[in-house]
Design a protein around this motif. Structure first.
Motif, PDB file in Angstrom:
ATOM      1  N   VAL A  41       0.889  -1.167   0.000  1.00 39.97           N
ATOM      2  CA  VAL A  41       0.000   0.000   0.000  1.00 39.97           C
ATOM      3  C   VAL A  41       0.921   1.209   0.000  1.00 39.97           C
ATOM      4  O   VAL A  41       1.855   1.287   0.799  1.00 39.97           O
ATOM      5  N   ILE A  50      -3.103   0.489  -4.046  1.00 42.80           N
ATOM      6  CA  ILE A  50      -3.074  -0.888  -3.573  1.00 42.80           C
ATOM      7  C   ILE A  50      -2.359  -1.648  -4.677  1.00 42.80           C
ATOM      8  O   ILE A  50      -2.848  -1.702  -5.814  1.00 42.80           O
ATOM      9  N   TRP A  83      -8.641  -1.884   3.608  1.00 42.06           N
ATOM     10  CA  TRP A  83      -7.452  -1.199   4.130  1.00 42.06           C
ATOM     11  C   TRP A  83      -7.808   0.254   4.458  1.00 42.06           C
ATOM     12  O   TRP A  83      -7.445   0.775   5.509  1.00 42.06           O
TER      13      TRP A  83
END
Length: 120
Positions: A41, A50, A83
């Motif tokens: 990331v 990503i 995330w």
């Protein structure tokens, strides 16, 4: 540890170095949740990237990007949202983007690198 795991780790390090040289700031590596794992990331400009890294010794069984099919892309997007939800302070104000890095060569440190900045 399997040789393919060593190759994969070396490829991810090569990818992280490559991204850093291009102005990306690595925020996380090998982040896991119940839905899977994100290789890298990173933040670049206004984007939160990503990044899926695929490393191969050769292209004899196909290019690394061939392993990123529609199903894998959907999973990467799910992981991107997961995330972002888990790290709101780091993700705030950034546009999500899914990227891929393909590395082909016996030795990742000197292998050919290809980078796709948006594999939507």
């Amino acid at each position: 540890m399997a040789a393919k795991d060593d190759l994969g780790r070396a490829g991810e390090q090569q990818a992280a170095d490559y991204l850093t040289r291009r102005g990306y700031r690595i925020l996380d590596r090998n982040w896991r949740c119940s839905q899977g794992e994100v290789d890298i990331v990173a933040a670049v400009d206004t984007h939160l990237a990503i990044i899926e890294v695929k490393t191969r010794r050769s292209a004899a069984f196909g290019h690394p990007f061939e392993a990123i099919d529609d199903r894998k892309r959907r999973r990467l997007w799910q992981l991107a949202y997961a995330w972002r939800a888990a790290h709101p302070d780091l993700a705030r104000g950034r546009i999500l983007r899914v990227e891929a890095i393909g590395i082909v060569g016996e030795v990742p440190a000197s292998a050919a690198i290809e980078h796709l900045e948006d594999i939507a």
